[in-house]
Design an enzyme around this catalytic site. Structure first.
Site, PDB file in Angstrom:
ATOM      1  N   ARG A  14      90.334  58.997 -74.250  1.00 19.53           N
ATOM      2  CA  ARG A  14      89.171  58.815 -73.380  1.00 19.53           C
ATOM      3  C   ARG A  14      89.520  58.105 -72.071  1.00 19.53           C
ATOM      4  O   ARG A  14      89.056  58.502 -71.001  1.00 19.53           O
ATOM      5  CB  ARG A  14      88.068  58.045 -74.130  1.00 19.53           C
ATOM      6  CG  ARG A  14      86.796  57.767 -73.326  1.00 19.53           C
ATOM      7  CD  ARG A  14      86.340  58.941 -72.472  1.00 19.53           C
ATOM      8  NE  ARG A  14      86.217  60.195 -73.202  1.00 19.53           N
ATOM      9  CZ  ARG A  14      86.190  61.383 -72.630  1.00 19.53           C
ATOM     10  NH1 ARG A  14      86.302  61.500 -71.318  1.00 19.53           N
ATOM     11  NH2 ARG A  14      86.062  62.464 -73.365  1.00 19.53           N
ATOM     12  N   LYS A  58      84.243  53.299 -49.032  1.00 14.74           N
ATOM     13  CA  LYS A  58      83.187  53.441 -50.035  1.00 14.74           C
ATOM     14  C   LYS A  58      83.790  53.950 -51.340  1.00 14.74           C
ATOM     15  O   LYS A  58      83.552  55.059 -51.797  1.00 14.74           O
ATOM     16  CB  LYS A  58      82.093  54.379 -49.525  1.00 14.74           C
ATOM     17  CG  LYS A  58      81.391  53.839 -48.284  1.00 14.74           C
ATOM     18  CD  LYS A  58      80.383  54.819 -47.728  1.00 14.74           C
ATOM     19  CE  LYS A  58      79.730  54.287 -46.466  1.00 14.74           C
ATOM     20  NZ  LYS A  58      78.774  55.238 -45.869  1.00 14.74           N
ATOM     21  N   LYS A 117      81.605  47.790 -36.001  1.00 15.19           N
ATOM     22  CA  LYS A 117      80.419  48.590 -36.307  1.00 15.19           C
ATOM     23  C   LYS A 117      79.192  47.965 -35.642  1.00 15.19           C
ATOM     24  O   LYS A 117      79.276  46.928 -34.968  1.00 15.19           O
ATOM     25  CB  LYS A 117      80.261  48.709 -37.823  1.00 15.19           C
ATOM     26  CG  LYS A 117      81.529  49.208 -38.512  1.00 15.19           C
ATOM     27  CD  LYS A 117      81.292  49.665 -39.916  1.00 15.19           C
ATOM     28  CE  LYS A 117      80.752  51.069 -39.920  1.00 15.19           C
ATOM     29  NZ  LYS A 117      80.641  51.629 -41.288  1.00 15.19           N
ATOM     30  N   GLU A 156      82.687  51.785 -33.313  1.00 16.19           N
ATOM     31  CA  GLU A 156      81.616  52.725 -33.666  1.00 16.19           C
ATOM     32  C   GLU A 156      80.534  52.695 -32.592  1.00 16.19           C
ATOM     33  O   GLU A 156      80.119  51.624 -32.155  1.00 16.19           O
ATOM     34  CB  GLU A 156      81.015  52.345 -35.012  1.00 16.19           C
ATOM     35  CG  GLU A 156      79.825  53.193 -35.428  1.00 16.19           C
ATOM     36  CD  GLU A 156      79.177  52.661 -36.699  1.00 16.19           C
ATOM     37  OE1 GLU A 156      79.704  52.930 -37.782  1.00 16.19           O
ATOM     38  OE2 GLU A 156      78.156  51.950 -36.582  1.00 16.19           O
ATOM     39  N   ASP A 199      78.804  58.022 -34.572  1.00 17.19           N
ATOM     40  CA  ASP A 199      78.061  57.890 -35.824  1.00 17.19           C
ATOM     41  C   ASP A 199      76.752  58.667 -35.791  1.00 17.19           C
ATOM     42  O   ASP A 199      75.931  58.504 -34.878  1.00 17.19           O
ATOM     43  CB  ASP A 199      77.768  56.404 -36.084  1.00 17.19           C
ATOM     44  CG  ASP A 199      77.187  56.166 -37.461  1.00 17.19           C
ATOM     45  OD1 ASP A 199      77.646  56.803 -38.424  1.00 17.19           O
ATOM     46  OD2 ASP A 199      76.257  55.342 -37.573  1.00 17.19           O
TER      47      ASP A 199
END
Length: 297
Positions: A98, A133, A165, A195, A227
């Protein structure tokens, strides 16, 4: 780094599964003397990634289990293909099954979806890249899976490049203030990406470095991230960047999926980053079927 991370992941996964007493079901139902052969097969088409995770799992469970790989990471799989053949104690194969399947199925799912995006931008100069992410603890494995699928890795973490960002801009006093701070505090070996949400912001970034170049200073920004822009906006942004006196990479990101990626590539993006490569992947359906062989004398 991947070897260290892989050992840690396998150690924690097995500890989670086996607890303090081990595989109760196998201990009760299967004699320790039974050996067997197991076949890892693809139940659906896909791209393989995670062979090293399987090897590490069985090396930890029982180093006497032999794994004979018929396919390798990065290979395209057809439904029904035999990927690997395992031989050894049946109990050991059952105990490691597994954890091994969880890892190789997840990583192959990432490689498979990445390959799909790579195929969709074929014939362009656009590269498909990942993001941060990722599943906590699995980043190096997941980024390796992106490469197996034909993609390219973005920065590994917060430590190896600067990506400014919108929140950095908002909390840093605005775009011009942040650019001034970057010019003062970044060294020549540190890559900087900014960004932008609008083409007006892009113009500010490009003007800042154009002035620096006129003053015979090095540019600050090496890449811009457009973006959540439409293909038309991306094309306009690319034109602005190509007219800039320094080479700047154009990255596009934000809600990219299979229906939009090619239009964004055709608009001229150098790089398209897609968080869904790792955060929304479907595990590739792989099966492990064990056949008993004989009892040891």
């Amino acid at each position: 780094m991947i070897d260290r991370d892989l050992s840690r992941v396998v150690e924690h996964a097995l500890a989670e599964d086996l607890g303090l007493v081990g595989d109760l079901t196998t201990q009760v139902t299967v004699s320790a003397e039974v050996t067997g052969t197991a076949y890892l097969t693809a139940r659906v088409p896909g791209v393989l990634s995670g062979a090293r995770a399987v090897d590490a799992t069985f090396a930890a469970v029982d180093p006497h289990v032999q794994v004979d790989w018929q396919r390798h990471d990065g290979d395209t799989l057809g439904a029904g293909d035999t990927i690997a053949i395992f031989s050894g104690r049946a109990a050991s194969i059952l105990t490691g099954e597994r954890v091994a399947l969880n890892l190789i199925g997840h990583l192959s799912g990432i490689a498979t979806r990445t390959r799909g995006f790579v195929d969709l931008v074929a014939g362009t100069d656009t590269r498909i890249v990942d993001t941060r992410k990722t599943t906590p603890g699995l980043r190096s494995l997941e980024k390796r899976a992106v490469v197996d699928g034909g993609g390219v890795n973005h920065r590994f973490g917060l430590h190896d490049a600067i990506l400014v960002k919108d929140n950095h801009i908002g909390l840093g006093g605005g775009l011009e203030a942040v650019l001034a701070r970057l010019a003062t505090h970044t060294g020549h070996l540190v890559r900087v990406e900014v960004e932008v949400d609008t083409l007006d912001q892009l113009a500010v970034v490009l003007k800042h470095d154009a002035v620096r170049l006129e003053e015979h200073s090095a540019p600050v920004v090496h890449a811009v991230l457009l973006d959540n822009m439409t293909p038309a906006q991306v094309a306009e942004g690319v034109a602005l960047v190509r007219a800039h006196p320094a080479a700047v990479v154009v990255e596009v990101s934000g809600g990219v999926d299979e229906t939009t990626v090619r239009d964004l590539a055709l608009a001229g993006a150098d790089v398209i980053s897609i968080g869904a490569l790792t955060h929304s992947v479907t595990c590739l359906d792989l099966g492990l079927d064990l056949h008993p062989a004989k009892r040891e004398l």
